[in-house]
Scaffold this motif. Structure first.
Motif, PDB file in Angstrom:
ATOM      1  N   GLU A 203       0.820  -1.206   0.000  1.00 20.07           N
ATOM      2  CA  GLU A 203       0.000   0.000   0.000  1.00 20.07           C
ATOM      3  C   GLU A 203       0.859   1.263   0.000  1.00 20.07           C
ATOM      4  O   GLU A 203       0.566   2.227  -0.702  1.00 20.07           O
ATOM      5  CB  GLU A 203      -0.929   0.003   1.211  1.00 20.07           C
ATOM      6  CG  GLU A 203      -1.958   1.127   1.187  1.00 20.07           C
ATOM      7  CD  GLU A 203      -2.956   1.013   2.314  1.00 20.07           C
ATOM      8  OE1 GLU A 203      -4.161   1.102   2.043  1.00 20.07           O
ATOM      9  OE2 GLU A 203      -2.530   0.840   3.475  1.00 20.07           O
ATOM     10  N   LYS A 204       1.925   1.254   0.769  1.00 17.37           N
ATOM     11  CA  LYS A 204       2.801   2.430   0.852  1.00 17.37           C
ATOM     12  C   LYS A 204       3.515   2.724  -0.465  1.00 17.37           C
ATOM     13  O   LYS A 204       3.753   3.878  -0.813  1.00 17.37           O
ATOM     14  CB  LYS A 204       3.849   2.233   1.953  1.00 17.37           C
ATOM     15  CG  LYS A 204       3.313   2.381   3.371  1.00 17.37           C
ATOM     16  CD  LYS A 204       4.429   2.194   4.395  1.00 17.37           C
ATOM     17  CE  LYS A 204       3.913   2.408   5.813  1.00 17.37           C
ATOM     18  NZ  LYS A 204       4.984   2.202   6.828  1.00 17.37           N
ATOM     19  N   LYS A 206       2.557   2.193  -3.592  1.00 22.81           N
ATOM     20  CA  LYS A 206       1.682   2.752  -4.638  1.00 22.81           C
ATOM     21  C   LYS A 206       2.105   2.344  -6.053  1.00 22.81           C
ATOM     22  O   LYS A 206       2.211   3.169  -6.968  1.00 22.81           O
ATOM     23  CB  LYS A 206       1.601   4.276  -4.523  1.00 22.81           C
ATOM     24  CG  LYS A 206       1.068   4.752  -3.176  1.00 22.81           C
ATOM     25  CD  LYS A 206       0.871   6.236  -3.151  1.00 22.81           C
ATOM     26  CE  LYS A 206       0.416   6.726  -1.781  1.00 22.81           C
ATOM     27  NZ  LYS A 206      -0.797   6.051  -1.276  1.00 22.81           N
ATOM     28  N   LYS A 207       2.375   1.060  -6.211  1.00 26.01           N
ATOM     29  CA  LYS A 207       2.733   0.511  -7.522  1.00 26.01           C
ATOM     30  C   LYS A 207       1.580  -0.363  -8.047  1.00 26.01           C
ATOM     31  O   LYS A 207       0.564  -0.548  -7.376  1.00 26.01           O
ATOM     32  CB  LYS A 207       4.010  -0.322  -7.410  1.00 26.01           C
ATOM     33  CG  LYS A 207       5.227   0.422  -6.859  1.00 26.01           C
ATOM     34  CD  LYS A 207       5.685   1.512  -7.796  1.00 26.01           C
ATOM     35  CE  LYS A 207       6.964   2.174  -7.286  1.00 26.01           C
ATOM     36  NZ  LYS A 207       7.419   3.262  -8.173  1.00 26.01           N
ATOM     37  N   LYS A 223      -1.475   1.333 -10.917  1.00 30.96           N
ATOM     38  CA  LYS A 223      -0.522   2.001 -10.038  1.00 30.96           C
ATOM     39  C   LYS A 223      -1.224   2.957  -9.071  1.00 30.96           C
ATOM     40  O   LYS A 223      -1.976   3.834  -9.473  1.00 30.96           O
ATOM     41  CB  LYS A 223       0.483   2.769 -10.899  1.00 30.96           C
ATOM     42  CG  LYS A 223       1.676   3.325 -10.163  1.00 30.96           C
ATOM     43  CD  LYS A 223       2.646   3.951 -11.159  1.00 30.96           C
ATOM     44  CE  LYS A 223       3.855   4.523 -10.443  1.00 30.96           C
ATOM     45  NZ  LYS A 223       4.813   5.121 -11.409  1.00 30.96           N
ATOM     46  N   GLY A 224      -0.987   2.738  -7.768  1.00 31.38           N
ATOM     47  CA  GLY A 224      -1.537   3.613  -6.744  1.00 31.38           C
ATOM     48  C   GLY A 224      -2.967   3.332  -6.335  1.00 31.38           C
ATOM     49  O   GLY A 224      -3.522   4.028  -5.472  1.00 31.38           O
ATOM     50  N   LYS A 225      -3.605   2.303  -6.902  1.00 29.83           N
ATOM     51  CA  LYS A 225      -5.026   2.035  -6.635  1.00 29.83           C
ATOM     52  C   LYS A 225      -5.264   0.992  -5.552  1.00 29.83           C
ATOM     53  O   LYS A 225      -6.381   0.822  -5.084  1.00 29.83           O
ATOM     54  CB  LYS A 225      -5.720   1.578  -7.931  1.00 29.83           C
ATOM     55  CG  LYS A 225      -5.759   2.638  -9.029  1.00 29.83           C
ATOM     56  CD  LYS A 225      -6.564   3.850  -8.627  1.00 29.83           C
ATOM     57  CE  LYS A 225      -6.681   4.854  -9.767  1.00 29.83           C
ATOM     58  NZ  LYS A 225      -7.437   6.060  -9.355  1.00 29.83           N
ATOM     59  N   TYR A 226      -4.216   0.279  -5.149  1.00 30.13           N
ATOM     60  CA  TYR A 226      -4.396  -0.782  -4.161  1.00 30.13           C
ATOM     61  C   TYR A 226      -4.606  -0.220  -2.748  1.00 30.13           C
ATOM     62  O   TYR A 226      -3.862   0.650  -2.307  1.00 30.13           O
ATOM     63  CB  TYR A 226      -3.194  -1.723  -4.147  1.00 30.13           C
ATOM     64  CG  TYR A 226      -3.254  -2.751  -3.032  1.00 30.13           C
ATOM     65  CD1 TYR A 226      -4.073  -3.860  -3.155  1.00 30.13           C
ATOM     66  CD2 TYR A 226      -2.513  -2.571  -1.877  1.00 30.13           C
ATOM     67  CE1 TYR A 226      -4.144  -4.785  -2.122  1.00 30.13           C
ATOM     68  CE2 TYR A 226      -2.579  -3.502  -0.845  1.00 30.13           C
ATOM     69  CZ  TYR A 226      -3.410  -4.606  -0.989  1.00 30.13           C
ATOM     70  OH  TYR A 226      -3.492  -5.509   0.041  1.00 30.13           O
ATOM     71  N   LYS A 227      -5.614  -0.709  -2.063  1.00 28.66           N
ATOM     72  CA  LYS A 227      -5.881  -0.382  -0.661  1.00 28.66           C
ATOM     73  C   LYS A 227      -5.983  -1.686   0.127  1.00 28.66           C
ATOM     74  O   LYS A 227      -6.636  -2.627  -0.328  1.00 28.66           O
ATOM     75  CB  LYS A 227      -7.178   0.417  -0.512  1.00 28.66           C
ATOM     76  CG  LYS A 227      -7.214   1.714  -1.279  1.00 28.66           C
ATOM     77  CD  LYS A 227      -6.205   2.713  -0.766  1.00 28.66           C
ATOM     78  CE  LYS A 227      -6.286   4.031  -1.540  1.00 28.66           C
ATOM     79  NZ  LYS A 227      -5.219   4.967  -1.141  1.00 28.66           N
TER      80      LYS A 227
END
Length: 231
Positions: A203-204, A206-207, A223-227
């Motif tokens: 999460e940190k 953001k890939k 990229k950057g969408k994972y939570k």
């Protein structure tokens, strides 16, 4: 442009276990991609197929335009020259110094000593260990050992770096230090694929994130969408 193209790959072991089931994906040159999912979902099998530790039961695996699934065993070393692999347990040679561990990866390719020297020092500087060149593995912390493993994997300037749970034995702070090293490697143009259980890191960073479930791609996060709450 894609560096890796996987088409309809299935991997069935002799036990009958299906580790991968009709998996297709593309990874572009220069991307940093995480592979996540629960234990037994096929993460490690997927990367082993990419670096040709395993062969798919069916399907195609192209790395740099070469179908590695079709390469004969005696020629696998040729594609391995173009990729580096980092493991959870470091796999360092305890009787060799940091410098010698990294140099060993080049010596097997028959490079000249002056060329090896230049490449090794450059790799150690990139991972922040130039001052530890004469140390032995038992004189290093876990994080430092993993830095040596990364230096060894990148010393020949591979187009692709595969990391299989590289932070699995490290605490959170040290893990993020390793991720900073990998970000620097990626910034130089090396494509990175990293298998991990550590969703905090994922999460940190953001890939792009590819989540597997029971041998299939459950979701491909841009990229950057994972939570973390999504897993």
């Amino acid at each position: 442009m894609e560096l890796i193209e996987i088409n309809n790959v299935t991997k069935r072991f002799k036990t009958g276990t299906i580790a991968l089931n009709d998996v297709s994906l593309k990874i572009a040159k220069g991307e940093f991609v995480f592979i996540i999912g629960h234990t037994g979902c096929g993460k490690s099998t997927l990367v082993k197929i990419i670096y040709r530790e395993e062969k798919p039961t069916s399907g195609e695996v192209f790395v740099g335009g070469v179908n590695v699934a079709k390469i004969r065993n005696r020629k696998v070393y040729k594609i391995r020259r173009k990729m580096g692999v980092v493991f959870q347990d470091f796999k360092l040679l305890e009787k060799l110094t940091v410098y010698e561990n990294v140099a060993f990866a080049l010596e097997i390719f028959g490079l000249k000593s002056n060329e090896i020297h230049t490449k090794v020092l450059k790799a150690l500087e990139l991972v922040g260990l130039k001052g530890k060149a004469k140390n032995y593995p038992d004189q290093l912390s876990g994080g430092e050992k993993q830095r040596v493993a990364i230096a060894r994997a990148i010393v020949n300037g591979p187009k692709l770096l595969i990391c299989d749970e590289p932070t699995g034995n490290l605490d959170e702070e040290t893990s993020m230090e390793i991720m900073d090293v990998l970000k620097d490697v990626n910034a130089l143009g090396t494509t990175i694929i990293m298998v991990t259980h550590d969703t905090i890191i994922v999460e940190k960073m953001k890939k792009r994130v590819i989540e597997l479930e029971e041998g299939k791609i459950k979701k491909d996060y841009a990229k950057g969408k994972y939570k973390r709450e999504n897993i």
